[in-house]
Motif scaffolding. Structure first.
Motif, PDB file in Angstrom:
ATOM      1  N   SER A   5      -8.089  18.481   1.775  1.00  0.00           N
ATOM      2  CA  SER A   5      -8.516  19.626   1.093  1.00  0.00           C
ATOM      3  C   SER A   5      -8.060  19.736  -0.417  1.00  0.00           C
ATOM      4  O   SER A   5      -8.936  20.114  -1.199  1.00  0.00           O
ATOM      5  N   SER A 126     -14.964  25.714   3.031  1.00  0.00           N
ATOM      6  CA  SER A 126     -13.510  25.498   3.469  1.00  0.00           C
ATOM      7  C   SER A 126     -13.770  24.241   4.218  1.00  0.00           C
ATOM      8  O   SER A 126     -14.550  23.895   5.086  1.00  0.00           O
ATOM      9  N   TYR A 128     -11.359  21.866   7.176  1.00  0.00           N
ATOM     10  CA  TYR A 128     -10.077  21.986   7.825  1.00  0.00           C
ATOM     11  C   TYR A 128      -9.970  20.603   8.650  1.00  0.00           C
ATOM     12  O   TYR A 128     -11.147  20.155   9.299  1.00  0.00           O
ATOM     13  N   PRO A 130      -7.393  19.686  11.516  1.00  0.00           N
ATOM     14  CA  PRO A 130      -6.126  19.873  12.199  1.00  0.00           C
ATOM     15  C   PRO A 130      -5.609  18.728  12.963  1.00  0.00           C
ATOM     16  O   PRO A 130      -6.414  17.664  12.841  1.00  0.00           O
ATOM     17  N   TYR A 134     -12.477  18.359  13.533  1.00  0.00           N
ATOM     18  CA  TYR A 134     -12.800  18.326  11.990  1.00  0.00           C
ATOM     19  C   TYR A 134     -13.674  19.898  11.895  1.00  0.00           C
ATOM     20  O   TYR A 134     -14.587  20.028  12.861  1.00  0.00           O
ATOM     21  N   TYR A 135     -13.538  20.635  10.943  1.00  0.00           N
ATOM     22  CA  TYR A 135     -14.078  21.927  10.891  1.00  0.00           C
ATOM     23  C   TYR A 135     -14.587  22.145   9.528  1.00  0.00           C
ATOM     24  O   TYR A 135     -13.664  22.139   8.651  1.00  0.00           O
TER      25      TYR A 135
END
Length: 298
Positions: A5, A126, A128, A130, A134-135
């Protein structure tokens, strides 16, 4: 080491400025700053736009002078940054200029204007990553902008999910390959590469974990099989019973007693006349059935 990010936003801010795409990107940034309510016009006929993402205004400062609007209005005269650098940064933009920006955005879908969407991304996007999955998400204050972005993305075959989150409209993309493609369309090539590298590492790690789990499972099954085979072998230790067994079954029992942790395949190869795993399995099943019929069977 920077996160993906952080890499993405640094690249977004400091990417080379293109005079060809500056108008579209500025228009996208301003669309992303527009409030949900239409009542944002001052008595001086200025439109007040605001946002909390300081990096958006750093990018705007880099590209503003290259746009058609930068030739008419100097950014410092309309920009207000809080002295503490906390809270909202505001822009007081003439209504006539905003009207042109609105028209530019309305045409973005028809033109597949990725520079415009790149500008919108700065305020509304945005990414993300985690521990799993994947987002990539867009969040919008008002429906009109969400609908414009959704139409552009769907026209280019991006499978976007849509939902309401905290009274905002959210578009969500979960496909890793599509995320990489979209970031590339935004000219965020370093970020795309870093995301692909992470996906490769994850795939290798997951494969290694599956192999380890598979090996552990196979070892457990082998030991469990050996345990009940040893129980069967003990049943046939009685000399009278032992004498009734065919030689191949006797040899199998003796080999198991000598090699208690061997797999069925290994057991078959240890016999005087090697046999396949399936044959070993069949012989043990035969011994089990015989043992169950004995007075003191298993």
């Amino acid at each position: 080491m920077k996160s993906i990010s952080e890499t993405m936003w640094d690249e977004w801010v400091f990417s080379p400025v293109s005079s060809t795409n500056a108008d579209s990107e500025v228009a996208g940034v301003l669309w992303g700053l527009m409030p949900a309510s239409p009542e944002f016009l001052t008595k001086e006929r200025l439109v007040i736009l605001s946002g909390r993402r300081l990096w958006v205004f750093r990018r705007l400062r880099r590209i503003w002078s290259h746009s058609r609007w930068g030739q008419r209005v100097e950014l410092p005269t309309i920009l207000n940054v809080p002295a503490s650098f906390k809270g909202n940064v505001t822009l007081s933009i003439p209504q006539t200029l905003i009207a042109e920006v609105v028209v530019w955005g309305e045409n973005a879908k028809r033109k597949n204007d990725w520079a415009w969407l790149r500008g919108v991304w700065g305020n509304c996007g945005s990414l993300y990553v985690p521990k799993s999955g994947y987002y990539l998400a867009f969040r919008f204050r008002f429906y009109r902008l969400m609908d414009m972005v959704l139409s552009l993305l769907k026209n280019n075959h991006f499978p976007m999910g849509k939902r309401m989150v905290d009274e905002q409209y959210e578009l969500l993309l979960r496909d890793q390959e599509k995320i990489v493609t979209l970031l590339s369309n935004f000219k965020l090539f370093d970020t795309s590469l870093k995301l692909e590298e992470k996906a490769i590492v994850r795939a290798m790690r997951d494969r290694a974990n599956r192999l380890v789990n598979c090996d552990a499972s196979n070892i457990r099954k082998t030991l469990e099989a050996a345990e009940w085979q040893l129980e069967i072998a003990k049943v046939f230790q009685n000399e009278k019973v032992w004498a009734t067994l065919p030689e191949p079954l006797k040899e199998l029992i003796e080999t198991r007693m000598q090699y208690p942790s061997a797999t069925l395949t290994e057991l078959g190869q240890l016999l005087s006349k090697p046999v396949s795993k399936s044959t070993v399995k069949y012989r043990w099943q035969k011994l089990k059935e015989m043992a169950e019929q004995l007075p003191h069977g298993i």
